[in-house]
Design a protein around this motif. Sequence first.
Motif, mmCIF file in Angstrom:
data_model
loop_
_atom_site.group_PDB
_atom_site.id
_atom_site.type_symbol
_atom_site.label_atom_id
_atom_site.label_comp_id
_atom_site.label_asym_id
_atom_site.label_seq_id
_atom_site.Cartn_x
_atom_site.Cartn_y
_atom_site.Cartn_z
ATOM 1 N N ASN A 175 -29.677 -2.391 45.869
ATOM 2 C CA ASN A 175 -30.674 -3.391 46.240
ATOM 3 C C ASN A 175 -31.382 -4.082 45.092
ATOM 4 N N GLU A 176 -30.899 -3.914 43.890
ATOM 5 C CA GLU A 176 -31.515 -4.602 42.763
ATOM 6 C C GLU A 176 -30.454 -5.399 42.007
ATOM 7 N N PHE A 177 -30.910 -6.407 41.299
ATOM 8 C CA PHE A 177 -30.023 -7.092 40.363
ATOM 9 C C PHE A 177 -29.969 -6.263 39.092
ATOM 10 N N GLU A 178 -28.927 -5.546 38.908
ATOM 11 C CA GLU A 178 -28.801 -4.731 37.705
ATOM 12 C C GLU A 178 -27.326 -4.451 37.486
#
Lengths: 178, 488
Positions: free
Chosen positions: A127-130
């Motif tokens: 769920n994160e931009f990484e």
Amino acid sequence: MPNVSGESRQTAVLLIGYGNPGRQDDGLGPALAAAVERLRLPGVTVDADYQLTVEDAAAVAQHEVAIFADADTAGPGPFYLRAVEPDATLSFSTHSVSPAAVMGLARDLFGARTRGFVLGIRGYVFNEFEESLSEKALGNLAAAVRFIESALRSGVFEETPGGTEKPSVTVAAPVSEE
Amino acid sequence: MVATNGMKRIVIEPVTRVEGHGKVTILLDEKKQVQQARLHIVEFRGFERFIQGRPFWEVPVLVQRLCGICPVSHHLAAAKAMDWIVGGEKLTPTAEKMRRLMHYGQFFQSHALHFFHLSSPDLLFGKPGDPLSGFAADVAIRNVIGVAAKFPDLAVQGVMLRKYGQEVILRTAGKKIHGTGAIPGGINKNLSIAERDFLLKDIDQMVEWSRSAVKLAKDYTVEHLEKLAPFGSFDSNHLSLIREDGAMDIYHGNLRAIDSVGKKIFDQVDYRRYLDYIGEEVRPWSYMKFPFIRSLGPEKGWYRVGPLARVNTADFIDTPEAEAARKEFMAVTNGKPNNISMAYHWARMIELLHSIEKIKDLLHDKDLQGTDLVVKGERRDEGVGLLEAPRGTLFHHYKVNKDDQVVMANLIVSTTSNNEPMNRAVAKVAKDHLSGVEITEGLLNHVEVVIRAYDPCLSCATHALGQMPLTVELVDHEGNLVSTRSKN
């Protein structure tokens, strides 16, 4: 490589790793594809993309075995390999399509008899931009790479339900009619 | 789901065969009449944080992570913005033409996929003279597999058109998942003779199939015009980039906005000044913003983007077959803008034909084998890049510091611009087709069909295994779940 009757023969395999490397563990599929590509295994075509799409059916039809490697959000870890049958009864699809739908299109449009497998690798964070994999996902990836390298080198693809790297059901690669 | 103001909310989630996850809430008043529709888009937030601090030259690659559907559009829009940062906005002919080839390839594959494999099931299974019956056709056949079974030639064409577009991208951008073709100030490779010849091999077949696709979309629309015209339709403004001479140009140009009858609201605006002309409204129920033309305000300034808007705003198309198709398209509305939602499909196929005509022209251009790939000039700390993505105008805006790190990023994606129009389209369909307070399979399908006409990319969602069921829920005014309907 041995076929179902134990003869040495090279099976034409397409491995597609898909997912978004910018979305954490969603990048497991492309990461597996990159790892397999580095092995430079004869007879193995490796592709990577953000998702499966309809034109993948044309490539699938040109191979005897297709392996769809993807992150799994909730499946058994560290990975599983399951046979996937062409599915002609799907009721909806997105811009991306499922492995079963790709197999269905390969069969219906190109007359393919390709054997398909899904290699699901358990991921945990999406769920994160990484652009990195979680520690647990990295461990699962390493296990999946070891498993699939062995299968690709032997030409024998065995379903495994996850929770173990040992196979439980044997599914041999198809025999070429050529 | 919470009922508000005595209204009943009917929730449909997610919308199928559109990208990402979304749900539709139809708001009913106390008389059970449709008052409003809201398309909830699970827009992924956090991109700005993701990109802050990264070197600006990485951005054209990083932004491809935003969307697995149109990574090339983000790649090129970011590269155009970074051209300004490095003072390289005046590209060499080879660089500009390679980027254009990549972009037309992206358009071609995206439009082909949408029409043949996402929308054609809506269009092909209706009874003669009753296009809306096709929207409610058996879900077991109203899908790409159904098309493959009943119209195998069309399904094969769709696959091969899409594949061809991907081949163009592969030879201009590099790998699918790590495309690096465009770099600040230029491009990192030209097109070899072998690559050119490979792409030329099938070009005439692609043109022929594209020509047929335009005819299919035109015949369908014209034949069913009476029933299609009101389906999810409404008057609106339209916005797109436009070339200086008024031609359609999907890679570069200035901004033009027209109203529903064709009157220009603004024209030939340098897109670097977009903030002077476009505002973004925030509404409490949605993470996605609502862009509007500032001079008209949020109430009247919302606008449509994408194929319909582009064909409406263009004075002409500079390829002969697409231009002939455009004239036929505009004749349906006597030269005035076409405001029919379902006409998006026809407009999209005109752009498909335009794209392959452009690809063919470019493949015969020797500049693609040039070796002057990059230019640089005066360093700047701010860059804006706009282009027309398949789904509409795409805005990228960045600021960088002296250490070359990105400190600000602002993006307006096509689906954001079409946010309000899609809400209007769904509301219109619901008003015309909702009976009682039950979501029927037919209504669900109608809502899907009209949203799909806009080809939205609802989020840059992950696509891991185990996601994307379709669930329909009916909730009463007290928030109670009355009924639910699901399909996989």
